[in-house]
Write a protein that holds these residues in place. Structure first.
Motif, mmCIF file in Angstrom:
data_model
loop_
_atom_site.group_PDB
_atom_site.id
_atom_site.type_symbol
_atom_site.label_atom_id
_atom_site.label_comp_id
_atom_site.label_asym_id
_atom_site.label_seq_id
_atom_site.Cartn_x
_atom_site.Cartn_y
_atom_site.Cartn_z
ATOM 1 N N ALA A 90 0.864 -1.190 0.000
ATOM 2 C CA ALA A 90 0.000 0.000 0.000
ATOM 3 C C ALA A 90 0.897 1.235 0.000
ATOM 4 O O ALA A 90 1.059 1.916 1.003
ATOM 5 C CB ALA A 90 -0.913 -0.007 1.226
ATOM 6 N N LYS A 92 0.838 3.677 -2.664
ATOM 7 C CA LYS A 92 0.387 4.700 -3.605
ATOM 8 C C LYS A 92 -0.392 5.785 -2.872
ATOM 9 O O LYS A 92 -1.280 5.497 -2.064
ATOM 10 C CB LYS A 92 -0.497 4.073 -4.691
ATOM 11 C CG LYS A 92 -0.837 5.029 -5.823
ATOM 12 C CD LYS A 92 -1.576 4.318 -6.947
ATOM 13 C CE LYS A 92 -1.875 5.282 -8.089
ATOM 14 N NZ LYS A 92 -2.592 4.623 -9.210
ATOM 15 N N VAL A 93 -0.051 7.029 -3.125
ATOM 16 C CA VAL A 93 -0.731 8.155 -2.485
ATOM 17 C C VAL A 93 -2.148 8.269 -3.039
ATOM 18 O O VAL A 93 -2.364 8.187 -4.256
ATOM 19 C CB VAL A 93 0.040 9.469 -2.744
ATOM 20 C CG1 VAL A 93 -0.765 10.671 -2.265
ATOM 21 C CG2 VAL A 93 1.397 9.428 -2.062
ATOM 22 N N ASP A 94 -3.113 8.447 -2.144
ATOM 23 C CA ASP A 94 -4.499 8.662 -2.541
ATOM 24 C C ASP A 94 -4.657 10.116 -2.949
ATOM 25 O O ASP A 94 -4.713 11.008 -2.102
ATOM 26 C CB ASP A 94 -5.439 8.319 -1.380
ATOM 27 C CG ASP A 94 -6.904 8.304 -1.793
ATOM 28 O OD1 ASP A 94 -7.253 9.037 -2.739
ATOM 29 O OD2 ASP A 94 -7.696 7.579 -1.174
ATOM 30 N N ASN A 96 -7.167 11.638 -4.231
ATOM 31 C CA ASN A 96 -8.442 12.210 -3.783
ATOM 32 C C ASN A 96 -8.329 12.729 -2.352
ATOM 33 O O ASN A 96 -8.918 13.748 -1.999
ATOM 34 C CB ASN A 96 -9.565 11.176 -3.878
ATOM 35 C CG ASN A 96 -9.909 10.821 -5.312
ATOM 36 O OD1 ASN A 96 -9.700 11.629 -6.217
ATOM 37 N ND2 ASN A 96 -10.410 9.625 -5.531
ATOM 38 N N TYR A 97 -7.553 12.012 -1.537
ATOM 39 C CA TYR A 97 -7.296 12.460 -0.165
ATOM 40 C C TYR A 97 -6.607 13.816 -0.178
ATOM 41 O O TYR A 97 -6.973 14.723 0.582
ATOM 42 C CB TYR A 97 -6.433 11.425 0.549
ATOM 43 C CG TYR A 97 -5.931 11.835 1.923
ATOM 44 C CD1 TYR A 97 -6.718 11.626 3.057
ATOM 45 C CD2 TYR A 97 -4.664 12.395 2.090
ATOM 46 C CE1 TYR A 97 -6.256 11.984 4.316
ATOM 47 C CE2 TYR A 97 -4.201 12.753 3.344
ATOM 48 C CZ TYR A 97 -4.997 12.545 4.455
ATOM 49 O OH TYR A 97 -4.537 12.912 5.710
ATOM 50 N N LYS A 111 -10.658 8.280 4.460
ATOM 51 C CA LYS A 111 -9.474 8.112 3.620
ATOM 52 C C LYS A 111 -8.214 8.461 4.408
ATOM 53 O O LYS A 111 -8.261 9.250 5.353
ATOM 54 C CB LYS A 111 -9.547 9.027 2.393
ATOM 55 C CG LYS A 111 -10.668 8.745 1.411
ATOM 56 C CD LYS A 111 -10.563 9.695 0.237
ATOM 57 C CE LYS A 111 -11.724 9.543 -0.735
ATOM 58 N NZ LYS A 111 -12.986 10.106 -0.193
ATOM 59 N N LEU A 114 -2.526 6.947 2.154
ATOM 60 C CA LEU A 114 -2.269 5.778 1.322
ATOM 61 C C LEU A 114 -3.577 5.248 0.738
ATOM 62 O O LEU A 114 -4.553 5.042 1.461
ATOM 63 C CB LEU A 114 -1.582 4.683 2.140
ATOM 64 C CG LEU A 114 -0.232 5.064 2.753
ATOM 65 C CD1 LEU A 114 0.358 3.887 3.516
ATOM 66 C CD2 LEU A 114 0.748 5.553 1.683
ATOM 67 N N GLU A 115 -3.565 5.040 -0.547
ATOM 68 C CA GLU A 115 -4.772 4.591 -1.242
ATOM 69 C C GLU A 115 -5.282 3.265 -0.694
ATOM 70 O O GLU A 115 -4.518 2.326 -0.492
ATOM 71 C CB GLU A 115 -4.458 4.442 -2.738
ATOM 72 C CG GLU A 115 -5.664 4.263 -3.615
ATOM 73 C CD GLU A 115 -5.298 4.362 -5.088
ATOM 74 O OE1 GLU A 115 -5.251 5.488 -5.621
ATOM 75 O OE2 GLU A 115 -5.022 3.302 -5.699
ATOM 76 N N ASN A 116 -6.576 3.219 -0.403
ATOM 77 C CA ASN A 116 -7.301 2.035 0.086
ATOM 78 C C ASN A 116 -6.993 1.681 1.539
ATOM 79 O O ASN A 116 -7.481 0.658 2.033
ATOM 80 C CB ASN A 116 -7.033 0.813 -0.807
ATOM 81 C CG ASN A 116 -7.542 1.019 -2.215
ATOM 82 O OD1 ASN A 116 -8.610 1.611 -2.420
ATOM 83 N ND2 ASN A 116 -6.787 0.570 -3.196
ATOM 84 N N ARG A 118 -7.745 2.727 5.271
ATOM 85 C CA ARG A 118 -8.758 3.535 5.924
ATOM 86 C C ARG A 118 -8.461 3.713 7.418
ATOM 87 O O ARG A 118 -7.919 2.830 8.081
ATOM 88 C CB ARG A 118 -10.145 2.896 5.771
ATOM 89 C CG ARG A 118 -10.674 2.899 4.326
ATOM 90 C CD ARG A 118 -11.021 4.300 3.893
ATOM 91 N NE ARG A 118 -11.653 4.369 2.595
ATOM 92 C CZ ARG A 118 -11.040 4.634 1.454
ATOM 93 N NH1 ARG A 118 -9.727 4.812 1.454
ATOM 94 N NH2 ARG A 118 -11.699 4.711 0.316
ATOM 95 N N THR A 173 1.034 12.163 7.101
ATOM 96 C CA THR A 173 0.126 12.913 6.248
ATOM 97 C C THR A 173 0.638 14.344 6.174
ATOM 98 O O THR A 173 1.244 14.835 7.131
ATOM 99 C CB THR A 173 -1.313 12.928 6.811
ATOM 100 O OG1 THR A 173 -2.152 13.703 5.935
ATOM 101 C CG2 THR A 173 -1.373 13.531 8.193
#
Length: 378
Positions: A90, A92-94, A96-97, A111, A114-116, A118, A173
């Motif tokens: 995991a 990949k940077v999200d 959308n976040y 979010k 990290l993408e996906n 939670r 973050t």
């Protein structure tokens, strides 16, 4: 980029029979468990195996330890540290976040960077489809040395400037306000194990605001970045928040509703991370109940020395920072960044949202093996 070293011994499969449950606290490292003795109310978090392919996680309203989850190949990974999930792919940077953090000050749908992956907030209850459960300890055995001083601090502002990389690393973050560094400093100096933070000191600039939107829109290279149409996406999120508020019956003012159900829980989640790293706990209280009065005022200004000037540092990101951030996601050469800083000053009365946000995101992209869009952050 510095090669990260992962300690896979921190991966712990958890055996749980169908219908059985156990306390999530049993999985935390000892340094977290020691925090429980400082609290007046017992913290509860339960994981139950509902059936062969399903896990149910429920934490109490006063559960104040960080907790994340991620699913991959029918495996449910949970951990107290977001950076631990890099070891299981995991990374990949999200994006959308990032957009939601920029335009609203908080993410939706729990979010994380990290993408996906939670977040689980106090009071949350989630049901997750998976065949096995795995706890991740801190799998990052060799961390970037972000605790080193950037300058020898001779003032409080310089001391806080030095804290920005470390606080970003601990929270994993970017953040848009010096507030987190100020709280870290305050909690570190607190002589008691339970530290109180005034509710009035929480950053007040959140939710969609036209002026804030114009600041970040000016920083972005284009209106459509990495496949995200910023205008449409921001409108979509704003509509979701509006619908959520309307569904609540509009008994509260919209900003009060957003603060109570989205913004403050997000802030408190990250305050708990900082406090736990120091072996302490935090509690947000009304000003009238605060033992020691005094808010957290802005301390950075345009007149600061260049080396510790967040405005000049923001401009230096274009020349020396992560290239994806400064050339693809944003486009902030000096002339453009000067206009952005001017707008920022007018909007926020001294706050530095876009400057601190860009600096802390730059630290993370340069020192961790994070993937952004189709480009590795190097």
């Amino acid at each position: 980029m510095k090669q990260m070293v992962y300690d896979i011994s921190g991966v712990k499969p958890v055996t749980l029979a169908v219908g059985a449950e156990f306390s999530v606290l049993d999985l935390y490292p000892d340094k977290y468990k020691k925090l429980l003795s400082t609290s007046e109310v017992k913290h509860k978090g339960v994981i139950q195996r509902s059936d062969r392919n399903c896990f149910h996680i429920k934490v109490a309203d006063l559960f104040n330890l960080p907790l994340y989850y991620f699913t991959l190949n029918e495996q449910l990974f949970i951990s107290a540290k977001l950076s631990s999930f890099l070891a299981v792919g995991a990374d990949k940077v999200d994006l959308n976040y990032l957009v939601e953090l920029e335009y609203f000050g908080f993410p939706t749908e729990r979010k994380s960077l990290l993408e996906n992956v939670r977040m689980i907030f106090p009071g949350d209850e989630v049901t997750i489809t998976a065949e096995s459960l795995i706890w991740l300890d801190d799998t990052l055995a060799t961390e970037p040395n972000l605790k080193a001083a950037l300058v020898k601090p001779q003032s409080r502002g310089e001391a806080l400037y030095n804290l920005l990389p470390m606080v970003a690393s601990q929270l994993f973050t970017p953040f848009d306000h010096v507030f987190f560094a100020q709280v870290f400093e305050q909690v570190e100096a607190c002589e008691e194990l339970l530290c109180e933070i005034s509710k009035n000191s929480l950053p007040r600039k959140f939710g969609f605001n036209r002026q804030r939107s114009d600041i970040f829109k000016a920083a972005h290279k284009s209106r459509k970045v990495e496949g995200i149409d910023l205008k449409n996406y921001v409108r979509e999120i704003n509509d979701q928040l509006e619908s959520s508020w309307e569904a609540s019956g509009k008994e509260q003012d919209r900003d009060v509703y957003l603060a109570e159900y989205l913004y403050h829980p997000f802030i408190l989640f990250h305050l708990n991370i900082l406090a736990a790293e120091l072996g302490k706990e935090v509690r947000i209280v009304d000003e009238s109940n605060l033992k020691e009065k005094g808010g957290l005022n802005q301390i950075f200004s345009l007149d600061d020395s260049p080396i510790v000037n967040v405005y000049e540092s923001f401009q230096r990101v274009f020349f020396y920072g992560n290239r994806w951030l400064s050339r693809i996601w944003f486009f902030i050469p000096p002339m453009i960044s000067a206009k952005i800083i001017k707008r920022q000053q007018k909007y926020s009365e001294g706050e530095q949202h876009v400057c601190i946000y860009a600096l802390t995101l730059d630290y993370l992209l340069r020192f961790y093996p994070l993937k952004v869009g189709n480009v590795t952050g190097d």
